[in-house]
Scaffold this active site. Structure first.
Site, PDB file in Angstrom:
ATOM      1  N   SER A 277       0.931  -1.254  -0.171  1.00  0.00           N
ATOM      2  CA  SER A 277       0.013   0.124  -0.108  1.00  0.00           C
ATOM      3  C   SER A 277       0.838   1.225   0.184  1.00  0.00           C
ATOM      4  CB  SER A 277      -0.722  -0.018   1.193  1.00  0.00           C
ATOM      5  OG  SER A 277      -1.560   1.104   1.630  1.00  0.00           O
TER       6      SER A 277
ATOM      7  N   TYR B 110      -2.141  -1.351  10.369  1.00  0.00           N
ATOM      8  CA  TYR B 110      -1.998  -1.415   8.956  1.00  0.00           C
ATOM      9  C   TYR B 110      -0.875  -0.910   8.379  1.00  0.00           C
ATOM     10  CZ  TYR B 110      -4.081  -1.134   4.101  1.00  0.00           C
ATOM     11  OH  TYR B 110      -3.997  -1.560   2.789  1.00  0.00           O
TER      12      TYR B 110
HETATM   13  P1  NAD Z   1     -11.410  -6.225  -0.055  1.00  0.00           P
HETATM   14  O1  NAD Z   1     -12.051  -6.133   1.303  1.00  0.00           O
HETATM   15  O2  NAD Z   1     -12.609  -6.015  -1.050  1.00  0.00           O
HETATM   16  O3  NAD Z   1     -10.731  -7.714  -0.250  1.00  0.00           O
HETATM   17  C1  NAD Z   1     -10.358  -8.414   0.767  1.00  0.00           C
HETATM   18  C2  NAD Z   1     -10.099  -9.803   0.528  1.00  0.00           C
HETATM   19  O4  NAD Z   1      -9.406 -10.416   1.654  1.00  0.00           O
HETATM   20  C3  NAD Z   1     -11.521 -10.453   0.445  1.00  0.00           C
HETATM   21  O5  NAD Z   1     -11.483 -11.555  -0.603  1.00  0.00           O
HETATM   22  C4  NAD Z   1     -11.705 -10.925   1.948  1.00  0.00           C
HETATM   23  O6  NAD Z   1     -12.689 -12.161   2.077  1.00  0.00           O
HETATM   24  C5  NAD Z   1     -10.240 -11.462   2.044  1.00  0.00           C
HETATM   25  N1  NAD Z   1     -10.017 -11.836   3.476  1.00  0.00           N
HETATM   26  C6  NAD Z   1     -10.292 -11.109   4.617  1.00  0.00           C
HETATM   27  N2  NAD Z   1      -9.776 -11.800   5.668  1.00  0.00           N
HETATM   28  C7  NAD Z   1      -9.203 -13.018   5.246  1.00  0.00           C
HETATM   29  C8  NAD Z   1      -8.813 -13.971   6.119  1.00  0.00           C
HETATM   30  N3  NAD Z   1      -8.537 -13.988   7.311  1.00  0.00           N
HETATM   31  N4  NAD Z   1      -8.399 -15.064   5.337  1.00  0.00           N
HETATM   32  C9  NAD Z   1      -8.357 -15.080   3.872  1.00  0.00           C
HETATM   33  N5  NAD Z   1      -8.887 -14.147   3.288  1.00  0.00           N
HETATM   34  C10 NAD Z   1      -9.086 -13.000   4.003  1.00  0.00           C
HETATM   35  O7  NAD Z   1     -10.218  -5.405  -0.073  1.00  0.00           O
HETATM   36  P2  NAD Z   1      -9.223  -4.820  -1.172  1.00  0.00           P
HETATM   37  O8  NAD Z   1      -9.267  -3.273  -1.241  1.00  0.00           O
HETATM   38  O9  NAD Z   1      -9.393  -5.539  -2.480  1.00  0.00           O
HETATM   39  O10 NAD Z   1      -7.950  -5.261  -0.584  1.00  0.00           O
HETATM   40  C11 NAD Z   1      -6.978  -6.210  -0.972  1.00  0.00           C
HETATM   41  C12 NAD Z   1      -5.624  -5.813  -0.514  1.00  0.00           C
HETATM   42  O11 NAD Z   1      -5.189  -4.439  -1.094  1.00  0.00           O
HETATM   43  C13 NAD Z   1      -5.456  -5.618   0.783  1.00  0.00           C
HETATM   44  O12 NAD Z   1      -4.097  -6.166   1.258  1.00  0.00           O
HETATM   45  C14 NAD Z   1      -5.378  -4.159   1.012  1.00  0.00           C
HETATM   46  O13 NAD Z   1      -4.590  -3.655   2.196  1.00  0.00           O
HETATM   47  C15 NAD Z   1      -4.497  -3.739  -0.318  1.00  0.00           C
HETATM   48  N6  NAD Z   1      -4.907  -2.271  -0.450  1.00  0.00           N
HETATM   49  C16 NAD Z   1      -6.118  -1.675  -0.910  1.00  0.00           C
HETATM   50  C17 NAD Z   1      -6.163  -0.558  -1.074  1.00  0.00           C
HETATM   51  C18 NAD Z   1      -7.655   0.152  -1.568  1.00  0.00           C
HETATM   52  O14 NAD Z   1      -7.674   1.520  -1.279  1.00  0.00           O
HETATM   53  N7  NAD Z   1      -8.720  -0.525  -1.602  1.00  0.00           N
HETATM   54  C19 NAD Z   1      -5.061   0.463  -1.156  1.00  0.00           C
HETATM   55  C20 NAD Z   1      -3.884  -0.160  -1.008  1.00  0.00           C
HETATM   56  C21 NAD Z   1      -3.791  -1.589  -0.442  1.00  0.00           C
END
Ligand code: NAD
Length: 260
Positions: A142, A155
């Protein structure tokens, strides 16, 4: 380009992970999905990916807080597809609170899912990649892996740790045909961010649309949200031959967030 490679994308039942799974399937990869969600909806996603792209697909409900289940996820993928060529450590959660109010249980969960899971999965998958002299590990970090914001202690600590783990992994396997990189997105409009937008709208008594605009304006010079498809295109690039000497890098895709 990636035909016949097998890929695990943790947390691929929604958001960025689902975008990456879909793009890798479109490139010809066999895809192991993982994450939580309604079983019927998860099965629908798995079948749709297989049908759309002619890919072999499977799903594991492994919980990323449990090292034994993570090891089983890797073993199950090897049994299904004959190896693990691409590992995308993507599963992640967020919790927003000042340190003095931060629940210990939330700290442990964020560190387990966003950081320790990548260690356990990499430890189990690396021997399979080294054996084939080819592998790609992509850690979804991130902008918060490079800079901090208040109220996100767990985080920010986890994502900084993930960038560090990326560098160590890259160094250790530099001459084994395996690369390891981190992708550092800014704001991507997924469920994880939608929850933060709704909490902000509620706390400030403003419309959700305004909270969505304010969130991006606060951090990014560029006022656009990145899409899961754009993160996925970068992940596909990192898997290709053109990226074979990119390793140990933390690649920003963040509308200029960390340029400031
Ligand atoms: P999201 O909530 O849409 O997806 C998260 C996924 O992780 C889901 O499939 C959920 O079921 C899974 N998950 C959660 N807990 C779990 C567990 N204990 N075991 C297995 N699976 C689990 O979120 P997203 O935004 O797509 O995030 C995905 C990644 O991207 C994360 O690591 C997040 O930190 C990172 N990220 C997101 C953003 C953003 O702006 N959305 C920015 C930077 C980084």
């Amino acid at each position: 380009m990636l035909k016949g490679k097998s890929a695990i994308i943790t947390g691929s039942t929604s958001g960025i992970g689902l975008g990456i799974a879909s793009a890798l399937a479109a490139e010809g990869c066999d895809v192991m999905l993982n994450g939580f969600g309604d079983p019927a909806e998860t099965e629908r996603l798995r079948a749709e990916l297989a049908e759309q792209h002619g890919a072999r697909t499977a799903y594991s409900p492994a919980d990323m807080t449990k090292p034994a289940e993570i090891r089983e996820l890797i073993a199950e993928t090897e049994r299904h597809f004959g190896g693990v060529d691409i590992l995308v450590n993507n599963a992640g959660i967020q919790h927003v609170a000042p340190i003095v109010e931060f629940p210990e249980e939330r700290w442990d969960a964020v560190i387990a899912i966003n950081l320790s899971a990548a260690f356990h999965a990499s430890k189990a998958a690396l021997p399979l990649m080294i054996r084939k002299k080819w592998g790609r590990i992509i850690n979804i970090a991130s902008a918060h892996g490079l800079v901090a914001s208040g109220e996100k202690a767990a985080y920010v600590a986890a994502k900084h740790g993930l960038v560090g783990l990326t560098k160590v992994t890259a160094i250790e396997v530099a001459n084994q045909g395996v690369t390891c990189n981190a992708i550092c997105p800014g704001w991507v409009l997924t469920r994880l961010v939608q929850q933060q937008i709704e909490a902000r709208a509620k706390a400030q008594g403003i419309p959700v649309e305004q909270a969505r605009e304010d969130l991006v304006r606060e951090k990014q010079p560029m006022l656009d949200y990145t899409t899961p498809e754009k993160i996925a295109a970068l992940a596909v690039f990192l898997c290709g031959d053109a990226a074979s000497t990119i390793t140990g890098a933390a690649l920003s895709i963040d509308g200029g967030w960390v340029a400031q």
